[in-house]
Design a protein around this motif. Structure first.
Motif, short mmCIF file in Angstrom:
data_model
loop_
_atom_site.label_atom_id
_atom_site.label_comp_id
_atom_site.label_asym_id
_atom_site.label_seq_id
_atom_site.Cartn_x
_atom_site.Cartn_y
_atom_site.Cartn_z
N TRP A 154 0.85 -1.30 0.02
CA TRP A 154 0.07 -0.05 0.02
C TRP A 154 0.73 1.20 0.11
N GLY A 189 -4.78 5.80 -4.65
CA GLY A 189 -5.19 5.97 -3.52
C GLY A 189 -4.79 6.98 -2.66
N ALA A 231 -8.45 3.03 4.77
CA ALA A 231 -9.12 2.75 3.35
C ALA A 231 -10.41 3.46 3.07
N GLN A 254 -10.03 1.05 -1.54
CA GLN A 254 -8.46 1.46 -1.83
C GLN A 254 -8.16 2.05 -0.50
#
Length: 622
Positions: free
Chosen positions: A18, A27, A446, A451
């Motif tokens: 991430w 994101g 998130a 995402q």
């Protein structure tokens, strides 16, 4: 335990993936920049009626008076310590839990303090509550031990930390990793040097600044311990006034308890009239940045601007104040990096003495714009130096405390952050220490689409990120429109361990305990029968606030896996219901007397004492 290890390994890999997405611009941050809901000034309505003196004493030109927002009674809300009244009374105010305060000053036992400067609230004796270190300009500096019920005792002499000098800002960290918190005290003098009080663990301190080479001869105003190189050891930064003619700002890298001067090599040794220092990750690269306040003096090389020093991957700093629009050519003192609007990036508040204060709002990328007027936090023109931040009413956004001469200390209550998600973590220290000063947390949130948002990093600071004040030590994360926090990684300093939490509920405040404290519900330093009795009383299910120390795998659910982990940690055998060190007939009697019910004899926590529990007990017989 293999399952727990595998889960943690998977979580670490997830964070890495991430983080890569965030670095690639996927994101990214949600940052609404519409109309502001102004802060509301509520000091009188909330019971804070502390009036500052009209102006600095003629015989001692004090540059503002220190304040602290700290949980003095251990009930998870922020109490207040205020200084600067004409009669020297130190204001001690108890928070009732929702940001309304009761005045406890008269019975606090704290002596009058006419020239208070830096304040630090920290647990010097590791007894579980916060003590107070109060520096003074040209008056005795004192250490006040917390005796409970908002009463304090003067232990300065016994602790060996008393001295009289033009003392200013204070910061605290366990610089040598021995588990005891140490104190760095700045002194505004080229003769009297700064102190580094090493906590010896027996109630006494010794000044090790000369031996370690950090007894700066600069006109020091404020220090901050921050892990600028992210190696797990708190480094030391000192903000020095008149640096162009004397000593510029300084930075020492902490090499496992010793210090290496890296001010020049890192580019941080800028020379200016440096006063306050703000510390935090402004640009979202998971490293601490530093912002120093200055005066509007055209003296080269800074020409009166406030330098923003952005840390870089090479271990140095780059100037960024012009690009970010925060040069602030005013006479400024305190400064804070904080996410006042909960939009997932840090904003900047600057106290400008007799000119309107600035609140630079971060849109997620430079430049920032001053929205102080719209936010209602420009302050007054009667001389402001010190401000403090913290969530006073526990509603999920950070409020602002501001003192100024010739007026009351003001509480500016935050209304802007209410509509955005947030997360607050109180990272506990080892033993009974309430706050893990020097620890850090990395949060990955998130959105509703699943995402990931860009990761955020914060560290627990005690001193610094301001001027002569103590902010809330819980780490606060604004989450914008995020609906979940799949992962939090918490790291304690000096090799104190790492934990990975998963599925962390948002819009909530949680305590996070180091690995060494898991299972120890009663805080007595061991995991025993009393802790199991409490575990059994709470039972299995989702973690609620106050039960976090039983969540061994950090998934925010108390399950059979946590029961198994508890007994692996316990210093008594599973089935030793009376904690006498042996599973015998007494324990059998206790189990049989509870047959069909629930409680501590329910060794599997399945809701009833039955044959399965009997089998567990007999397997541990003797």
């Amino acid at each position: 335990m293999r399952a727990v290890t595998a889960a943690r390994t998977s979580a670490v890999r997830t964070l890495a993936a991430w983080s890569a997405l965030a670095a690639a611009g996927l994101g990214g941050r949600a940052s609404a920049q519409g109309t502001l809901a102004p802060f509301t000034s509520e000091h009188s309505a909330r019971g804070v009626t502390y009036n500052m003196m009209l102006s600095p004493p003629i015989d001692n030109l004090v540059d503002g008076f220190g304040m602290a927002a700290a949980d003095l009674d251990g009930d998870d809300d922020l109490d207040l310590v205020l200084t600067g009244r004409m009669d020297g009374l130190v204001g001690v105010y108890e928070n009732g839990g929702t940001g309304t305060f009761a005045n406890r000053s008269a019975a606090s036992g704290i002596a009058t303090t006419p020239a208070a400067s830096g304040i630090a609230a920290f647990d010097y004796d590791r007894d579980g509550d916060l003590d107070l270190y109060v520096a003074q300009r040209n008056h005795p500096t004192r250490l006040w031990r917390n005796d409970g019920a908002f009463r304090f005792s003067d232990v300065t002499s016994a602790a060996g930390v008393g001295f009289t000098a033009p003392a200013t800002g204070v910061s605290v960290a366990d610089f040598d990793g021995d588990g005891w918190l140490d104190v760095y005290a700045c002194v505004y003098s080229t003769v009297a040097r700064n102190r580094l009080w090493r906590n010896q663990g027996d109630g006494t301190f010794i000044d090790v600044a000369p031996a370690l080479g950090v007894d700066s001869p600069g006109l020091s105003y404020q220090s901050v311990f921050t892990d600028f190189d992210r190696d797990g050891w708190p480094d030391l930064c000192v903000s020095n006034d008149r640096g162009f003619g004397n000593v510029p700002n300084q930075l020492w890298r902490n090499a496992a308890g010793s210090f290496v001067d890296v001010g020049a090599s890192s580019g941080l040794s800028v020379a200016l009239c440096s006063m306050g220092v703000a510390c935090g990750d402004l640009n979202g690269d998971l490293r601490p940045d530093l912002y120093f306040t200055n005066v509007p003096d055209p003296t080269p090389p800074l020409l009166g601007v406030n330098p923003l020093m952005l840390s870089n991957a090479a271990g140095g700093f780059d100037r960024g104040e012009a690009a970010w629009g925060v040069e602030n050519r005013k006479f400024s003192w305190a400064a804070h990096l904080w996410d006042f609007d909960n939009d997932a990036d840090l904003d900047l508040y600057v106290v400008n003495e007799t000119l309107p204060n600035a609140l630079f709002r971060n849109p997620g990328a430079p430049p920032m714009a001053d929205v102080a007027a719209a936010a209602g936090v420009t302050g007054t023109t009667t001389g402001s130096y010190v401000s403090v931040i913290g969530d006073l009413d526990r509603d999920g956004d950070q409020d602002l405390l501001l003192n100024n001469y010739a007026g009351p200390v003001r509480l500016y209550m935050n209304q802007e952050g209410d509509d955005r998600a947030w997360l607050r973590l109180r990272i506990a220290g080892a033993g009974r220490v309430r706050d893990g000063i020097g620890a850090s947390a990395t949060v990955v949130a998130a959105g509703a689409d699943g995402q990931p948002r860009a990761p955020q990093w914060r560290e627990v600071l005690c001193g610094g990120n301001g001027f002569q004040g103590q902010n809330e030590m819980g780490v606060h994360f604004g989450l914008a429109d995020a609906v979940a926090v799949p992962q939090v990684t918490v790291r304690w300093p000096a090799g104190g361990g790492t934990r990975v939490l998963t599925g962390v509920p948002v819009r909530a405040a949680w305590a996070v305990y180091p690995p060494s404290r898991l299972g120890d519900v009663d805080g007595d330093g061991s995991v025993g029968a009393g802790d199991w009795a409490q575990f059994a009383a709470w039972g299995l299910g989702p973690v609620v606030a106050g039960r976090e120390m039983l969540d061994f795998d950090g998934d925010f659910a108390l399950t059979e896996a946590d029961v198994a982990a508890f007994w692996l940690r316990a210093d008594v055998s599973r089935g030793d219901l009376n904690g006498d060190g042996s599973v015998d007939g007494i324990d059998l009697g206790l189990l049989l007397s509870a047959w069909g019910a629930s409680g501590a004899a329910d060794l599997t926590l399945d809701g009833t004492v039955d044959g399965v529990d009997l089998g567990v007990l007999l397997a541990a017989w003797g």
